[in-house]
Scaffold this motif. Structure first.
Motif, PDB file in Angstrom:
ATOM      1  N   PHE A  47       0.821  -1.205   0.000  1.00  0.00           N
ATOM      2  CA  PHE A  47       0.000   0.000   0.000  1.00  0.00           C
ATOM      3  C   PHE A  47       0.857   1.258   0.000  1.00  0.00           C
ATOM      4  O   PHE A  47       0.343   2.364  -0.063  1.00  0.00           O
ATOM      5  CB  PHE A  47      -0.930   0.010   1.220  1.00  0.00           C
ATOM      6  N   GLY A  50       1.998   3.499  -4.071  1.00  0.00           N
ATOM      7  CA  GLY A  50       1.444   4.748  -4.593  1.00  0.00           C
ATOM      8  C   GLY A  50       2.150   5.930  -3.968  1.00  0.00           C
ATOM      9  O   GLY A  50       2.422   6.942  -4.629  1.00  0.00           O
ATOM     10  N   ILE A 127       4.935   3.627 -10.280  1.00  0.00           N
ATOM     11  CA  ILE A 127       3.561   3.605 -10.797  1.00  0.00           C
ATOM     12  C   ILE A 127       3.267   2.220 -11.383  1.00  0.00           C
ATOM     13  O   ILE A 127       2.213   1.645 -11.143  1.00  0.00           O
ATOM     14  CB  ILE A 127       3.350   4.685 -11.881  1.00  0.00           C
ATOM     15  N   HIS A 130       2.787  -0.216  -8.563  1.00  0.00           N
ATOM     16  CA  HIS A 130       1.542   0.172  -7.907  1.00  0.00           C
ATOM     17  C   HIS A 130       0.346  -0.354  -8.707  1.00  0.00           C
ATOM     18  O   HIS A 130      -0.567  -0.968  -8.164  1.00  0.00           O
ATOM     19  CB  HIS A 130       1.526   1.698  -7.831  1.00  0.00           C
ATOM     20  N   ARG A 133      -0.040  -3.988  -8.247  1.00  0.00           N
ATOM     21  CA  ARG A 133      -0.649  -4.290  -6.948  1.00  0.00           C
ATOM     22  C   ARG A 133      -2.159  -4.143  -7.073  1.00  0.00           C
ATOM     23  O   ARG A 133      -2.915  -5.029  -6.656  1.00  0.00           O
ATOM     24  CB  ARG A 133      -0.089  -3.324  -5.911  1.00  0.00           C
ATOM     25  N   GLY A 151      -5.776   6.640 -12.552  1.00  0.00           N
ATOM     26  CA  GLY A 151      -4.413   6.142 -12.364  1.00  0.00           C
ATOM     27  C   GLY A 151      -3.758   5.812 -13.688  1.00  0.00           C
ATOM     28  O   GLY A 151      -2.591   6.129 -13.922  1.00  0.00           O
ATOM     29  N   PHE A 152      -4.528   5.193 -14.572  1.00  0.00           N
ATOM     30  CA  PHE A 152      -3.985   4.852 -15.882  1.00  0.00           C
ATOM     31  C   PHE A 152      -3.562   6.117 -16.636  1.00  0.00           C
ATOM     32  O   PHE A 152      -2.486   6.169 -17.242  1.00  0.00           O
ATOM     33  CB  PHE A 152      -5.019   4.064 -16.685  1.00  0.00           C
ATOM     34  N   HIS A 232      -7.150  11.699  -7.799  1.00  0.00           N
ATOM     35  CA  HIS A 232      -6.852  10.315  -7.433  1.00  0.00           C
ATOM     36  C   HIS A 232      -6.902  10.150  -5.922  1.00  0.00           C
ATOM     37  O   HIS A 232      -7.527   9.237  -5.391  1.00  0.00           O
ATOM     38  CB  HIS A 232      -5.451  10.009  -7.967  1.00  0.00           C
ATOM     39  N   THR A 242      -8.711  -0.310   0.241  1.00  0.00           N
ATOM     40  CA  THR A 242      -9.009  -1.734   0.335  1.00  0.00           C
ATOM     41  C   THR A 242      -8.092  -2.294   1.414  1.00  0.00           C
ATOM     42  O   THR A 242      -7.149  -1.644   1.837  1.00  0.00           O
ATOM     43  CB  THR A 242      -8.689  -2.445  -0.979  1.00  0.00           C
TER      44      THR A 242
HETATM   45  C1  HEM Z   1       1.214   9.883 -10.570  1.00  0.00           C
HETATM   46  C2  HEM Z   1       1.183   8.620 -10.293  1.00  0.00           C
HETATM   47  C3  HEM Z   1       0.434   8.049  -9.120  1.00  0.00           C
HETATM   48  C4  HEM Z   1       0.453   8.490  -7.832  1.00  0.00           C
HETATM   49  C5  HEM Z   1       1.223   9.670  -7.284  1.00  0.00           C
HETATM   50  C6  HEM Z   1      -0.419   7.627  -7.101  1.00  0.00           C
HETATM   51  C7  HEM Z   1      -0.653   7.756  -5.760  1.00  0.00           C
HETATM   52  C8  HEM Z   1      -1.492   6.939  -5.056  1.00  0.00           C
HETATM   53  C9  HEM Z   1      -1.562   6.880  -3.637  1.00  0.00           C
HETATM   54  C10 HEM Z   1      -0.701   7.675  -2.665  1.00  0.00           C
HETATM   55  C11 HEM Z   1      -2.498   5.947  -3.322  1.00  0.00           C
HETATM   56  C12 HEM Z   1      -2.859   5.488  -1.937  1.00  0.00           C
HETATM   57  C13 HEM Z   1      -1.855   4.439  -1.458  1.00  0.00           C
HETATM   58  C14 HEM Z   1      -1.909   3.140  -2.212  1.00  0.00           C
HETATM   59  O1  HEM Z   1      -2.940   2.475  -2.259  1.00  0.00           O
HETATM   60  O2  HEM Z   1      -0.866   2.729  -2.759  1.00  0.00           O
HETATM   61  C15 HEM Z   1      -3.060   5.461  -4.548  1.00  0.00           C
HETATM   62  C16 HEM Z   1      -4.078   4.515  -4.653  1.00  0.00           C
HETATM   63  C17 HEM Z   1      -4.625   4.009  -5.852  1.00  0.00           C
HETATM   64  N1  HEM Z   1      -4.054   4.133  -7.099  1.00  0.00           N
HETATM   65 FE1  HEM Z   1      -2.523   5.412  -7.532  1.00  0.00          FE
HETATM   66  N2  HEM Z   1      -0.948   6.692  -7.940  1.00  0.00           N
HETATM   67  C18 HEM Z   1      -0.455   6.908  -9.187  1.00  0.00           C
HETATM   68  C19 HEM Z   1      -0.715   6.162 -10.323  1.00  0.00           C
HETATM   69  C20 HEM Z   1      -1.714   5.155 -10.421  1.00  0.00           C
HETATM   70  C21 HEM Z   1      -1.934   4.309 -11.549  1.00  0.00           C
HETATM   71  C22 HEM Z   1      -1.080   4.336 -12.821  1.00  0.00           C
HETATM   72  C23 HEM Z   1      -3.015   3.495 -11.263  1.00  0.00           C
HETATM   73  C24 HEM Z   1      -3.671   2.407 -12.098  1.00  0.00           C
HETATM   74  C25 HEM Z   1      -3.887   2.472 -13.391  1.00  0.00           C
HETATM   75  C26 HEM Z   1      -3.467   3.853  -9.960  1.00  0.00           C
HETATM   76  C27 HEM Z   1      -4.563   3.300  -9.338  1.00  0.00           C
HETATM   77  C28 HEM Z   1      -4.848   3.456  -8.005  1.00  0.00           C
HETATM   78  C29 HEM Z   1      -6.007   2.929  -7.318  1.00  0.00           C
HETATM   79  C30 HEM Z   1      -7.168   2.121  -7.955  1.00  0.00           C
HETATM   80  C31 HEM Z   1      -5.847   3.250  -5.961  1.00  0.00           C
HETATM   81  C32 HEM Z   1      -6.763   2.852  -4.821  1.00  0.00           C
HETATM   82  C33 HEM Z   1      -6.179   1.583  -4.246  1.00  0.00           C
HETATM   83  C34 HEM Z   1      -6.832   1.115  -2.961  1.00  0.00           C
HETATM   84  O3  HEM Z   1      -7.643   1.843  -2.389  1.00  0.00           O
HETATM   85  O4  HEM Z   1      -6.494  -0.011  -2.565  1.00  0.00           O
HETATM   86  N3  HEM Z   1      -2.642   4.844  -9.467  1.00  0.00           N
HETATM   87  N4  HEM Z   1      -2.420   6.073  -5.591  1.00  0.00           N
END
Ligand code: HEM
Lengths: 549, 275
Positions: A47, A50, A127, A130, A133, A151-152, A232, A242
């Motif tokens: 987790f 991200g 990324i 992440h 995951r 995120g994509f 996001h 989750t």
């Molecule tokens: C600029 C790039 C990105 C940053 C800074 C970022 C940052 C974060 C952070 C801090 C979280 C919360 C912690 C975690 O669950 O790991 C998160 C969750 C999430 N990210 Fe990203 N992320 C990025 C790119 C992406 C990409 C490329 C995807 C997928 C295509 C994505 C999909 C998600 C999803 C679905 C969650 C919710 C996960 C959960 O609640 O379990 N993110 N993101």
């Protein structure tokens, strides 16, 4: 540890309370603090990925700002007269000259450049991990599909940021990279040449491109990345995290630490850990030695010219296309050696972007999911993911085919041919192997839950029979093993007009395929029976493919 | 003198008497013309070669010793008098430079059939190598071993770097890290190659490398290239460890394995500590 279910707030009096009250009555800030400050973070390393992306982006912003003080985004010809001897007296653009100036004549400039570039590589890599995951734990399912799409978009924007960034210094390597993009664009039928001239302001390379890329790199793209990150994160707070299955963890709560104060402190610390690792790498290892590449000149191309890793998959796809896919028709050249790889890449990325919707359609699953799947418990999805990862990895590896050939003493032709085959058969093999492994792991979990683990203690029964005593596993462990949601493939049902359409048939067939070979989750009675008998006699069973009744 | 002049005068007289030229005169003229042009051309092209040649002429003793070594070690492939066989090319006219390069870098005698002759530890002493070179040079003129003023790295590094990017980088990579060619052949990394061998490689074009003769790249420009290669060897990358100078592939691999790897390890550690 605490949970995010509301805890009654203590009534406080005194100055702090009055001040807080004053603020709150005017800004409703307490709602925000409550929402963000009480947001719960589960404690699992995956987790944090991200966050790694977020922190490397912060590092990129800080160092990038420093670089803008000295960089000149101009392609005006100047003669280099700085400290790097092997370039003295050479004509180059002032973009390269100012980058060399930062490197050799600005105090700390080289370090900042290297931090910026290493952080960019880490940004996209984290990324990627992440994203994996999220995919393999099914964290993209309802209600988080839109956040997956955001995120994509961030993933694509990050790649674009990187590409525009390493094209700025106008050295030989970046010029070669732009030349490939130019060729790629020009290969598109009808519009290609127009777009290329529009982009470069005339014939490649022209004198405009560095300035334009600069605007994209420091203004437009970062603004978009920031906006999407904000969105996001708001979604992450709104949906809550989750979590992995475990005792006390339900679809309604999240177990972990609240952001304030525990998590904020930890996260702040983690920022410095990430920053520290990047600075350590940047201070020890060279990245993008522009002083070796020299100024861009359209004639020379160096051996081993490759893009940064995150563009590698696209470069590799171009290298994998066999020769002679170009012909003339209707007085035009049709470059299928470019059209086909571009199509493959677009389809691959589109499938990744839309996967949550595809899976939801196939399974017909409209429930909300807040418990992360263990990858093995959804064998088909995990297998699809593995196939996608292999497909990507093969394209990626193909971009370094020449280095693989020289370093393993192979011929470049055999490397390319192997990778062409692997592009087609690799994902298929990965799919079946992963699926079998997942099902085998499920069976292992099943027997652990029902029969306990082998204690290694052999007992002789009065009748002379030997048995090994199985110890039941703890309630906690069993919870983790058996908490699995039940699914059933979609059934074919006639619609309101009493017909079964083709698309319904397709959907039902896909749904059956998705759930094929699944172990039926244990029922409560089976678990209890097993718990009481020490070892039950329920055998792992394969569910029959087909609609259930 | 008079005696010597007589036949000439007689022939002049006789030809005048007959009123027309001797039928072979045209032939002779053409032959002389061709000979002269060839000679001048050879002399002209020989000038830079002579400029780069080591002045110490090899003695006949060296040639003889070289011949013995050659017959014992090289003749099976190259033929008893270096005329070439089915398995190896003729060495007549390749010059001392080619032998010094091939034997000095251990490529010859060739060990086994592969896509290209491999470098090995040289099997001959410096003296023996020079003797072999003297023998092959005695068969027919060819590029000689360069004088040290061209190989000691005292040229213009910036000029050399640019020449290197234009003429050599497509095979050897901008930083001389090497690169792949077709069918398992490759351009080797240039780290640790001596100035003399670099010069000789350029004038003789070993195996799949083109020849860069003195019209393409003058001896002074060759010296500049050597200076550049020397400079980047003596001045390690200002940015720190260079990861083999392999560019973005090495950087990406490093980042995934060690960069992201260590961050994941730290993340596991941080979350584990909490429990
Ligand atoms: C600029 C790039 C990105 C940053 C800074 C970022 C940052 C974060 C952070 C801090 C979280 C919360 C912690 C975690 O669950 O790991 C998160 C969750 C999430 N990210 Fe990203 N992320 C990025 C790119 C992406 C990409 C490329 C995807 C997928 C295509 C994505 C999909 C998600 C999803 C679905 C969650 C919710 C996960 C959960 O609640 O379990 N993110 N993101």
């Amino acid at each position: 540890m605490s949970t995010s279910t509301d805890t009654p707030r203590l009534k406080r009096t005194g100055f702090t309370a009055a001040a807080a009250n004053y603020l709150d009555e005017r800004t409703s800030i307490s709602a925000v603090v409550k929402e963000f400050g009480r947001k719960i973070f589960p404690d699992h390393w995956s987790f944090l990925l991200g966050e790694v992306a977020l922190y490397s982006f912060v590092v990129i912003l800080i160092t990038g700002t420093f670089l803008t003080f000295f960089f000149q985004a101009s392609m005006a010809e100047v003669v280099y007269n700085g400290s790097w001897v092997p370039l003295k007296g050479i004509e180059m653009s002032s973009a390269l000259q100012s980058t060399l100036h930062i490197t050799f004549d600005v105090r700390g400039g080289l370090l900042v450049r290297q931090i910026h570039h290493w952080a960019a590589l880490l940004f996209v890599a984290s990324i990627g991990l992440h994203m994996m995951r999220i995919f393999f734990t099914g964290a993209f399912r309802k209600p988080r599909e839109l956040n997956w799409v955001i995120g994509f978009l961030l993933f694509v924007l990050a790649i674009a940021e990187g590409f525009t960034g390493y094209s700025l210094p106008d050295d030989l390597l970046s010029g070669n990279g732009l030349r490939i993009i130019d060729g790629l664009i020009k290969g598109l039928p009808l519009v290609g040449t127009w777009i290329s001239f529009l982009l470069f302001g005339g014939e490649f390379p022209g004198t405009a491109i560095v300035g334009r890329l600069y605007t994209l790199h420091i203004l437009l793209l970062p603004a978009m990345v920031l906006a999407f990150i904000a969105l996001h994160l708001v979604f992450v707070v709104v949906h809550k995290h989750t979590q992995y299955a475990g005792p006390g963890r339900t679809q309604q709560n999240v177990v972990g630490y609240p952001i304030l104060p525990v998590y904020a402190a930890k996260a702040g610390g983690f920022f410095f850990v990430v920053f520290g690792v990047i600075v350590l790498i940047a201070s020890l290892f060279t990245i993008n030695p522009i002083w070796e590449y020299g100024p861009y000149d359209p004639s020379p191309v160096s051996a081993g010219t490759q893009p940064d890793w995150y563009v590698g998959f696209a470069d590799g796809m171009l290298r994998l296309i066999p020769p002679h896919w170009e012909f003339e028709w209707l007085g035009r050249t049709w470059s299928f050696n470019i059209i086909v790889p571009v199509l493959i890449l677009v389809i691959f990325l589109a499938l990744a972007a839309l996967y949550p919707f595809i899976e939801a359609w196939v399974t017909g699953d409209k429930r909300e999911h807040h418990i992360a799947d263990r990858p093995r418990n959804n064998a088909t999805r995990t297998a699809i993911g593995a196939a996608g990862v292999v497909f990507y990895a093969d394209m990626w590896a193909a971009a370094s085919g020449d280095l693989i050939a020289t370093h393993f003493k192979l011929s470049i032709e055999s490397v390319t041919h192997t990778m062409q085959l692997a592009l087609i058969f690799g994902p298929i093999i990965a799919y079946f192997v992963t699926k079998r492994i997942c099902i085998a792991l499920q069976k292992k979990d099943r027997s652990l839950a029902l029969h306990g683990y082998e204690s290694g203690r052999i007992v002789r029964l009065p009748g002379g029979e030997y048995i090994e005593v199985h110890q039941p596993i703890s309630e906690y462990d069993r919870w983790r093993l058996v908490s699995q949601e039940s699914y059933a493939p979609l059934m074919l049902r006639p619609d309101s007009r009493g017909r079964i359409t083709m698309s319904q048939r397709l959907r039902a067939a896909l749904s059956r395929w998705f759930y094929e070979d699944r172990l039926t989750p244990l029922t409560q009675t089976e678990i209890e029976a097993a718990a009481h008998h020490g070892h039950g006699d329920a055998q792992p069973e394969l569910e029959e493919a087909g609609p259930q009744h | 003198m008079a005696k010597l002049n007589q036949p000439k005068a007689a022939s002049e007289r006789s030809s005048r008497k007959r009123g027309r030229r001797h039928p072979f005169a045209t032939f002779a003229l053409i032959a002389i013309g061709l000979g002269l042009t060839g000679g001048v051309y050879a002399a002209a092209t020989a000038v830079p070669a002579a400029a780069s040649a080591e002045t110490t002429a090899s003695s006949q003793a060296d040639v003889d010793a070289g011949q013995k070594l050659f017959q014992a070690n090289c003749a099976t492939c190259h033929g008893l008098s270096a005329e070439g066989t089915d398995s190896a090319p003729s060495l007549i006219g390749v010059g001392a430079a080619a032998v010094d390069f091939q034997v000095g870098t251990g490529r010859m005698p060739m060990a086994m059939d592969g896509p290209q002759a491999q470098e090995k530890t040289p099997q001959f002493t410096d003296k023996e190598t020079k003797q072999l070179a003297a023998y092959v040079a005695s068969l027919a003129p060819g590029p000689s071993i360069p004088a040290s003023e061209y190989t000691d790295g005292k040229g213009d590094a910036a000029e050399g770097a640019e020449l290197f990017r234009i003429n050599c980088a497509m095979c050897h990579n901008v930083a001389g890290a090497g690169g792949a060619l077709t069918e398992g052949k490759y351009a080797p990394a240039l780290k640790g190659v001596t100035g003399t061998h670099i010069y000789e490689a350029m004038v003789t074009g070993p195996q799949n490398m083109p020849v860069f003769n003195d019209q393409n790249i003058t001896p002074q420009q060759k010296a500049d290239i050597i200076t550049y290669l020397d400079y980047i060897q003596k001045n390690p990358s200002p940015g720190g460890f260079a990861l083999g100078d392999l560019g973005p592939v090495a950087e990406g691999l490093f980042l995934w394995i060690f960069g992201l790897g260590s961050i994941v390890a730290l993340a596991v550690w941080i979350t584990a500590k909490a429990n």
